[in-house]
Design a protein around this motif. Structure first.
Motif, PDB file in Angstrom:
ATOM      1  N   GLU A   1     -31.942 -16.061  12.594  1.00  0.00           N
ATOM      2  CA  GLU A   1     -30.763 -15.673  13.390  1.00  0.00           C
ATOM      3  C   GLU A   1     -30.878 -14.240  13.897  1.00  0.00           C
ATOM      4  OE1 GLU A   1     -26.982 -16.895  11.550  1.00  0.00           O
ATOM      5  OE2 GLU A   1     -28.159 -18.244  10.288  1.00  0.00           O
ATOM      6  N   LYS A   2     -30.456 -14.044  15.158  1.00  0.00           N
ATOM      7  CA  LYS A   2     -30.363 -12.690  15.733  1.00  0.00           C
ATOM      8  C   LYS A   2     -28.918 -12.206  15.529  1.00  0.00           C
ATOM      9  CE  LYS A   2     -31.940 -13.712  19.861  1.00  0.00           C
ATOM     10  NZ  LYS A   2     -32.325 -13.448  21.264  1.00  0.00           N
ATOM     11  N   ILE A   3     -28.761 -10.903  15.405  1.00  0.00           N
ATOM     12  CA  ILE A   3     -27.493 -10.393  14.854  1.00  0.00           C
ATOM     13  C   ILE A   3     -26.836  -9.311  15.713  1.00  0.00           C
ATOM     14  CG2 ILE A   3     -26.698  -8.954  12.894  1.00  0.00           C
ATOM     15  CD1 ILE A   3     -28.751 -10.805  11.290  1.00  0.00           C
ATOM     16  N   ILE A   4     -25.499  -9.381  15.751  1.00  0.00           N
ATOM     17  CA  ILE A   4     -24.696  -8.214  16.162  1.00  0.00           C
ATOM     18  C   ILE A   4     -24.170  -7.618  14.867  1.00  0.00           C
ATOM     19  CG2 ILE A   4     -22.463  -7.500  17.137  1.00  0.00           C
ATOM     20  CD1 ILE A   4     -22.908  -9.580  19.348  1.00  0.00           C
ATOM     21  N   PHE A   5     -24.373  -6.314  14.670  1.00  0.00           N
ATOM     22  CA  PHE A   5     -23.864  -5.667  13.461  1.00  0.00           C
ATOM     23  C   PHE A   5     -22.851  -4.598  13.872  1.00  0.00           C
ATOM     24  CE2 PHE A   5     -23.588  -2.878   9.875  1.00  0.00           C
ATOM     25  CZ  PHE A   5     -23.718  -3.714   8.777  1.00  0.00           C
ATOM     26  N   ALA A   6     -21.707  -4.577  13.213  1.00  0.00           N
ATOM     27  CA  ALA A   6     -20.668  -3.580  13.532  1.00  0.00           C
ATOM     28  C   ALA A   6     -19.866  -3.255  12.278  1.00  0.00           C
ATOM     29  CB  ALA A   6     -19.731  -4.151  14.613  1.00  0.00           C
ATOM     30  N   PRO A   7     -19.203  -2.069  12.265  1.00  0.00           N
ATOM     31  CA  PRO A   7     -19.247  -1.044  13.296  1.00  0.00           C
ATOM     32  C   PRO A   7     -20.094   0.185  12.910  1.00  0.00           C
ATOM     33  CG  PRO A   7     -17.190  -0.858  12.063  1.00  0.00           C
ATOM     34  CD  PRO A   7     -18.046  -1.905  11.376  1.00  0.00           C
ATOM     35  N   ASP A   8     -20.648   0.269  11.706  1.00  0.00           N
ATOM     36  CA  ASP A   8     -21.268   1.544  11.301  1.00  0.00           C
ATOM     37  C   ASP A   8     -22.723   1.656  11.765  1.00  0.00           C
ATOM     38  OD1 ASP A   8     -21.063   4.080   9.855  1.00  0.00           O
ATOM     39  OD2 ASP A   8     -22.626   3.224   8.606  1.00  0.00           O
TER      40      ASP A   8
ATOM     41  N   TYR B   1     -18.932  -5.274   9.019  1.00  0.00           N
ATOM     42  CA  TYR B   1     -18.669  -4.549   7.778  1.00  0.00           C
ATOM     43  C   TYR B   1     -17.199  -4.769   7.430  1.00  0.00           C
ATOM     44  CZ  TYR B   1     -19.384  -0.325   4.829  1.00  0.00           C
ATOM     45  OH  TYR B   1     -19.523   0.572   3.811  1.00  0.00           O
ATOM     46  N   THR B   2     -16.886  -4.759   6.146  1.00  0.00           N
ATOM     47  CA  THR B   2     -15.503  -4.978   5.732  1.00  0.00           C
ATOM     48  C   THR B   2     -14.553  -3.870   6.229  1.00  0.00           C
ATOM     49  OG1 THR B   2     -14.111  -5.564   3.865  1.00  0.00           O
ATOM     50  CG2 THR B   2     -15.797  -3.858   3.470  1.00  0.00           C
ATOM     51  N   ASN B   3     -15.117  -2.706   6.613  1.00  0.00           N
ATOM     52  CA  ASN B   3     -14.290  -1.596   7.121  1.00  0.00           C
ATOM     53  C   ASN B   3     -13.892  -1.866   8.575  1.00  0.00           C
ATOM     54  OD1 ASN B   3     -15.866  -0.727   4.872  1.00  0.00           O
ATOM     55  ND2 ASN B   3     -15.406   1.401   5.341  1.00  0.00           N
ATOM     56  N   THR B   4     -13.161  -2.972   8.775  1.00  0.00           N
ATOM     57  CA  THR B   4     -12.731  -3.386  10.125  1.00  0.00           C
ATOM     58  C   THR B   4     -11.354  -4.020  10.016  1.00  0.00           C
ATOM     59  OG1 THR B   4     -13.983  -5.406   9.671  1.00  0.00           O
ATOM     60  CG2 THR B   4     -14.979  -3.849  11.216  1.00  0.00           C
ATOM     61  N   SER B   5     -10.703  -4.174  11.169  1.00  0.00           N
ATOM     62  CA  SER B   5      -9.379  -4.805  11.187  1.00  0.00           C
ATOM     63  C   SER B   5      -9.488  -6.306  10.904  1.00  0.00           C
ATOM     64  CB  SER B   5      -8.748  -4.607  12.565  1.00  0.00           C
ATOM     65  OG  SER B   5      -9.528  -5.307  13.532  1.00  0.00           O
ATOM     66  N   ALA B   6      -8.353  -6.915  10.595  1.00  0.00           N
ATOM     67  CA  ALA B   6      -8.314  -8.372  10.384  1.00  0.00           C
ATOM     68  C   ALA B   6      -8.762  -9.094  11.663  1.00  0.00           C
ATOM     69  CB  ALA B   6      -6.889  -8.787  10.008  1.00  0.00           C
TER      70      ALA B   6
ATOM     71  N   MET C   1       0.856  -1.195   0.000  1.00  0.00           N
ATOM     72  CA  MET C   1       0.000   0.000   0.000  1.00  0.00           C
ATOM     73  C   MET C   1       0.886   1.236   0.000  1.00  0.00           C
ATOM     74  SD  MET C   1      -3.173  -0.946   2.470  1.00  0.00           S
ATOM     75  CE  MET C   1      -4.188   0.313   1.695  1.00  0.00           C
ATOM     76  N   PRO C   2       0.484   2.290  -0.724  1.00  0.00           N
ATOM     77  CA  PRO C   2       1.310   3.502  -0.754  1.00  0.00           C
ATOM     78  C   PRO C   2       1.570   4.066   0.640  1.00  0.00           C
ATOM     79  CG  PRO C   2      -0.294   3.579  -2.514  1.00  0.00           C
ATOM     80  CD  PRO C   2      -0.632   2.369  -1.682  1.00  0.00           C
ATOM     81  N   ASP C   3       0.610   3.977   1.546  1.00  0.00           N
ATOM     82  CA  ASP C   3       0.820   4.475   2.913  1.00  0.00           C
ATOM     83  C   ASP C   3       0.017   3.621   3.884  1.00  0.00           C
ATOM     84  OD1 ASP C   3       0.983   5.910   5.317  1.00  0.00           O
ATOM     85  OD2 ASP C   3       1.274   7.790   4.224  1.00  0.00           O
ATOM     86  N   LEU C   4       0.731   2.869   4.724  1.00  0.00           N
ATOM     87  CA  LEU C   4       0.029   1.989   5.679  1.00  0.00           C
ATOM     88  C   LEU C   4      -0.665   2.791   6.783  1.00  0.00           C
ATOM     89  CD1 LEU C   4       2.566  -0.966   6.164  1.00  0.00           C
ATOM     90  CD2 LEU C   4       0.520  -0.907   4.749  1.00  0.00           C
ATOM     91  N   GLY C   5      -0.408   4.080   6.839  1.00  0.00           N
ATOM     92  CA  GLY C   5      -1.075   4.939   7.839  1.00  0.00           C
ATOM     93  C   GLY C   5      -2.460   5.382   7.380  1.00  0.00           C
ATOM     94  N   ALA C   6      -2.908   4.911   6.217  1.00  0.00           N
ATOM     95  CA  ALA C   6      -4.245   5.301   5.727  1.00  0.00           C
ATOM     96  C   ALA C   6      -5.292   4.478   6.489  1.00  0.00           C
ATOM     97  CB  ALA C   6      -4.339   5.068   4.221  1.00  0.00           C
ATOM     98  N   GLU C   7      -5.921   5.119   7.434  1.00  0.00           N
ATOM     99  CA  GLU C   7      -6.850   4.426   8.336  1.00  0.00           C
ATOM    100  C   GLU C   7      -8.270   4.559   7.822  1.00  0.00           C
ATOM    101  OE1 GLU C   7      -5.707   3.387  11.536  1.00  0.00           O
ATOM    102  OE2 GLU C   7      -4.067   4.731  12.079  1.00  0.00           O
ATOM    103  N   CYS C   8      -9.213   4.143   8.666  1.00  0.00           N
ATOM    104  CA  CYS C   8     -10.634   4.327   8.399  1.00  0.00           C
ATOM    105  C   CYS C   8     -11.280   4.516   9.765  1.00  0.00           C
ATOM    106  CB  CYS C   8     -11.202   3.101   7.695  1.00  0.00           C
ATOM    107  SG  CYS C   8     -13.006   3.029   7.690  1.00  0.00           S
TER     108      CYS C   8
END
Ligand code: 13P
Ligand code: SF4
Length: 354
Positions: free
Chosen positions: A178-185, A146-151, A113-120
């Motif tokens: 099924e009952k759900i936990i949804f994260a993080p948005d 959501y895919t916008n999460t850490s590994a 990645m051009p910059d590993l400091g690019a967070e979300c």
């Protein structure tokens, strides 16, 4: 719908601080730009590398990606493309979770990645320790992230989703009882709950870009352009989504712009998308949803500060010398995170969505 505790104030402040202080690339002269583009083209060949790029980054990077046979798309398309491409080096131009997803799916490849400091800010607002403890308190629930999460957060999940398949996947789980936990948005979670009727415990994370869209100023803009159509990304607040005629992932919004009968579109997502949207719908006027105005000032001002860290400069540098720019993931975490990502890809492939 229930919700997890609010994100601690200190963490919210830390995230806003990081967004405000994300480094900005230098401006380039046309000569510098052309020289960098030529160098990057040569280095891509020498490295057997391909560019996989998100719509929110600088348009020069999107143009170069297209011109060198790479891929510009949304999170789901980026994950799928990297998984299928034969290049031995994947250069992911976006934010870190996108590079991590590519590495989880392609452990044998070099992912740079051009910059590993690019967070979300969504990733930052879902620390693994707090999230895992929350999941432990609700062992009867299916964990959807959501895919916008850490590994690590993905490794704790049963399913990964993106904005293009979250509603379909949760509807499928709900139909299975099924009952759900949804994260993080929090906004996406609320939207998915509204569309599916599922029993959801919703994490309270937020995107610094979409969370700032202002319904009051938007109403005024819509009154000024009564014929315009509003299209919105589901990370936007409920009041904005309620006014939109189309809600979808970035790829879905570009398609909607092309298919819309309206001459003017009001677009509730990062302004980086305007490059591809103009390409897809050249005759349409595109307006950004207001982020500031009377009710507030903006932190991101409709452009993700971390996506903006990607530049021709740091792309050339990473291709010259990838050390310090390569994604590495602990193998135990990677194997666990792979399961819910593959589940998602199989689901979307079966639906013909990738
Ligand atoms: P998409 O998957 O819709 O491109 O969304 C990614 C993202 O980060 C939106 O803010
Ligand atoms: Fe994350 Fe928001 Fe940036 Fe997308 S726009 S990468 S959700 S901070």
């Amino acid at each position: 719908m229930g919700s997890a505790n609010d994100i601690p104030v200190e963490l919210v402040e830390e995230i806003r601080g990081k967004a405000l202080h994300a480094p900005r690339p230098r401006a380039l002269t046309p000569e510098q730009r052309d020289a960098l583009i030529q160098r990057i083209r040569d280095l891509l060949k020498a490295n057997n590398a391909v560019l996989i790029t998100h719509y929110y980054v600088d348009e020069q990077l999107q143009i170069l990606t297209d011109a060198t046979g790479g891929y510009v798309g949304d999170s789901l398309g980026m994950a799928d493309y990297g998984n299928r491409h034969e290049a031995t080096t994947l250069v992911v131009i976006g934010v870190r979770f996108m590079g991590e997803t590519a590495k989880i799916l392609n452990p044998e490849k070099r992912v740079l990645m051009p910059d590993l400091g690019a967070e979300c800010s969504l990733d930052l607002s879902c620390p693994i320790e707090a999230f895992s403890a929350f999941c432990d308190q609700h062992p009867d629930r299916t964990v959807v992230v959501y895919t916008n999460t850490s590994a690590e957060v993905k490794a704790r999940a049963d399913w990964v989703v993106t904005s293009s398949n979250a509603v379909d996947i949760v509807a499928h789980l709900h139909a299975n009882g099924e009952k759900i936990i949804f994260a993080p948005d929090r906004h996406l979670g609320r939207y998915v709950q509204q569309k599916t009727g599922a029993d959801i415990l919703n994490w309270q994370g937020f995107c610094v870009v979409h969370d700032e869209f202002k319904a009051s100023e938007l109403r005024r803009l819509m009154a000024e352009y009564p014929e315009a159509e509003l299209i919105a990304h589901p990370e936007s607040p409920a009041e904005v989504l309620d006014m939109a005629s189309v809600v979808g992932s970035t790829t879905q919004l570009i398609r909607a712009a092309k298919e819309s009968r309206a001459d003017t579109l009001i677009v509730a997502t990062d302004m980086g998308i305007f490059h591809k949207m103009h390409e897809a719908a050249p005759d349409k006027q595109l307006l950004a949803v207001p982020t500031g105005g009377e009710s507030a000032t903006c932190v991101s001002c409709a452009h993700c500060p971390w996506m903006a860290m990607n530049s021709l400069d740091n792309l050339a540098a990473v291709l010259e010398d990838g050390s310090g720019h390569e994604i590495h993931i602990d193998e135990t975490v990677r194997r666990k995170a792979l399961v819910p990502i593959e589940r998602m890809l199989e689901f979307s492939r079966a639906q013909g969505k990738v």
